[in-house]
Design a protein around this motif. Structure first.
Motif, mmCIF file in Angstrom:
data_model
loop_
_atom_site.group_PDB
_atom_site.id
_atom_site.type_symbol
_atom_site.label_atom_id
_atom_site.label_comp_id
_atom_site.label_asym_id
_atom_site.label_seq_id
_atom_site.Cartn_x
_atom_site.Cartn_y
_atom_site.Cartn_z
ATOM 1 N N GLY A 111 0.779 -1.224 0.000
ATOM 2 C CA GLY A 111 0.000 0.000 0.000
ATOM 3 C C GLY A 111 0.813 1.277 0.000
ATOM 4 O O GLY A 111 0.245 2.374 -0.011
ATOM 5 N N LYS A 112 2.141 1.183 0.028
ATOM 6 C CA LYS A 112 2.972 2.392 0.060
ATOM 7 C C LYS A 112 3.058 3.066 -1.308
ATOM 8 O O LYS A 112 3.454 4.229 -1.400
ATOM 9 C CB LYS A 112 4.389 2.039 0.548
ATOM 10 C CG LYS A 112 4.439 1.514 1.973
ATOM 11 C CD LYS A 112 4.008 2.561 2.967
ATOM 12 C CE LYS A 112 4.192 2.102 4.400
ATOM 13 N NZ LYS A 112 3.371 0.950 4.744
ATOM 14 N N CYS A 113 2.693 2.349 -2.356
ATOM 15 C CA CYS A 113 2.764 2.907 -3.711
ATOM 16 C C CYS A 113 1.386 2.972 -4.368
ATOM 17 O O CYS A 113 1.245 2.846 -5.585
ATOM 18 C CB CYS A 113 3.711 2.075 -4.582
ATOM 19 S SG CYS A 113 5.393 1.968 -3.929
ATOM 20 N N GLY A 114 0.356 3.145 -3.548
ATOM 21 C CA GLY A 114 -0.996 3.214 -4.080
ATOM 22 C C GLY A 114 -1.567 1.819 -4.328
ATOM 23 O O GLY A 114 -1.262 0.853 -3.621
ATOM 24 N N ASP A 115 -2.386 1.726 -5.372
ATOM 25 C CA ASP A 115 -3.015 0.448 -5.691
ATOM 26 C C ASP A 115 -2.063 -0.525 -6.370
ATOM 27 O O ASP A 115 -2.299 -1.740 -6.366
ATOM 28 C CB ASP A 115 -4.237 0.677 -6.607
ATOM 29 C CG ASP A 115 -5.327 1.493 -5.916
ATOM 30 O OD1 ASP A 115 -5.392 1.416 -4.669
ATOM 31 O OD2 ASP A 115 -6.078 2.191 -6.612
ATOM 32 N N ARG A 116 -0.981 -0.010 -6.937
ATOM 33 C CA ARG A 116 -0.040 -0.878 -7.632
ATOM 34 C C ARG A 116 1.034 -1.376 -6.668
ATOM 35 O O ARG A 116 1.382 -0.689 -5.709
ATOM 36 C CB ARG A 116 0.628 -0.124 -8.779
ATOM 37 C CG ARG A 116 -0.342 0.343 -9.859
ATOM 38 C CD ARG A 116 0.401 1.082 -10.953
ATOM 39 N NE ARG A 116 -0.492 1.524 -12.017
ATOM 40 C CZ ARG A 116 -0.104 2.202 -13.087
ATOM 41 N NH1 ARG A 116 1.200 2.501 -13.231
ATOM 42 N NH2 ARG A 116 -0.982 2.560 -14.000
ATOM 43 N N PRO A 117 1.597 -2.545 -6.935
ATOM 44 C CA PRO A 117 2.726 -3.020 -6.110
ATOM 45 C C PRO A 117 3.928 -2.105 -6.271
ATOM 46 O O PRO A 117 4.148 -1.509 -7.324
ATOM 47 C CB PRO A 117 3.000 -4.431 -6.668
ATOM 48 C CG PRO A 117 1.754 -4.822 -7.391
ATOM 49 C CD PRO A 117 1.159 -3.561 -7.921
#
Length: 308
Positions: free
Chosen positions: A37-43
């Motif tokens: 979750g540190k980069c939004g919805d993307r891994p």
């Protein structure tokens, strides 16, 4: 007394190291991806994870991470969040508000709880005694968030006496109702504890001797009876300060207080392990220091207690 204080301070060192290591191990041993979750919805990209893993020493054994953290802590550096914010700045912004709230709650439970306990302990089985017993039982059974929402609606919305949410930084006047909410359950325990202690010591030999000498009742209660009866109450109040600071999550959330409780909740939800460890380490220090101060107060309250 001086030798006792030095000995106790030396005893605090292994206790502090043991508790902080246990906290560090528990926080960083929780399964899951700390970067989820540190980069939004993307891994998160692999290079970001690699850089952050090296920056926070997550690729090192746990004991190496702990000693690196303690080395920085002794230099006054609590580290950074994953977002790059200094935890020192976070604590400096939030901790004063929680300290204010905790001391207001401690004052409320000490003043109201002790007064109710002394009055009911001296006059047991009367109307006031039954009223205090029922009221304290009600406060103990009532969840803190119910008390908080009720008083917020009553004083803030219905009567308009206070602001429903406090300002930042809050004044001591604004924290009276939140402090009462936070300390309400402890206040009930203090009242019951003081009542039992007063009633028990009232029939002691030293109290009957003081009355037989013709001393005024005010002096008998204030000098002889109250000092000895305060020992269990002081013990409870001393250890309760750390509990108030660490357990203010609900109260701070209800009244919109920017304090440590809200910050540690956010850190747990977002898996900011460094923030959780740093806040809990400070709470450990508060517990240790308050236990030492309580032990020192024993000798002042009861002249029969000597440490040398």
């Amino acid at each position: 007394m001086g030798r006792y204080i030095v000995r106790r301070l030396l005893q605090l060192v292994p206790v502090f190291i043991g508790t902080t290591f246990l906290i560090y191990w528990l926080v960083w041993s929780v399964p899951g991806d700390p970067f989820a979750g540190k980069c939004g919805d993307r891994p998160c990209p692999d290079n970001y994870i690699q850089v952050m893993t090296e920056k926070f020493n997550l690729d090192q054994p746990l004991y190496v991470q702990y000693f690196t953290y303690m080395q920085n802590l002794l230099q006054g550096d609590f580290g950074e969040t994953f977002g790059g914010r200094s935890i020192n700045d976070l604590i400096a912004a939030a901790y004063p508000n929680t300290i204010k709230l905790a001391f207001v709650a401690l004052a409320v439970e000490a003043l109201i709880g002790l007064t109710a306990g002394v009055l009911t302990g001296l006059r047991r089985n009367g109307f006031l005694d039954n009223l205090v017993l029922v009221s304290t039982l009600f406060l103990i059974a009532l969840p803190t968030f119910v008390t908080g929402f009720f008083l917020q609606y009553l004083f803030g919305v219905q009567w308009g006496i206070i602001k429903p949410t406090v300002s930042n930084p809050p004044s001591f006047t604004e924290l009276l109702i939140p402090g009462f909410v936070l300390g309400s359950v402890s206040m009930a325990y203090v009242a019951r504890l003081a009542r039992t202690s007063i009633a028990e010591n009232r029939s002691a030999d030293y109290v009957r001797t003081a009355i037989a000498k013709g001393l005024p009742m005010r002096r008998v209660v204030g000098v002889h009876l109250l000092r000895n009866s305060l020992i269990p109450v002081i013990t409870y109040l001393g250890t309760d300060l750390g509990a108030l600071m660490g357990g203010a999550i609900v109260t701070e959330g209800i009244f919109g207080i920017n304090g440590i409780g809200r910050e540690v909740y956010r850190a747990i939800v977002t898996k900011e392990g460094a923030t959780v460890v740093s806040i809990v380490v400070i709470l450990v220090l508060v517990y240790l220091v308050m236990n030492l101060l309580v032990d020192m107060l024993y000798a002042l309250l009861d002249p029969r207690i000597r440490y040398e």
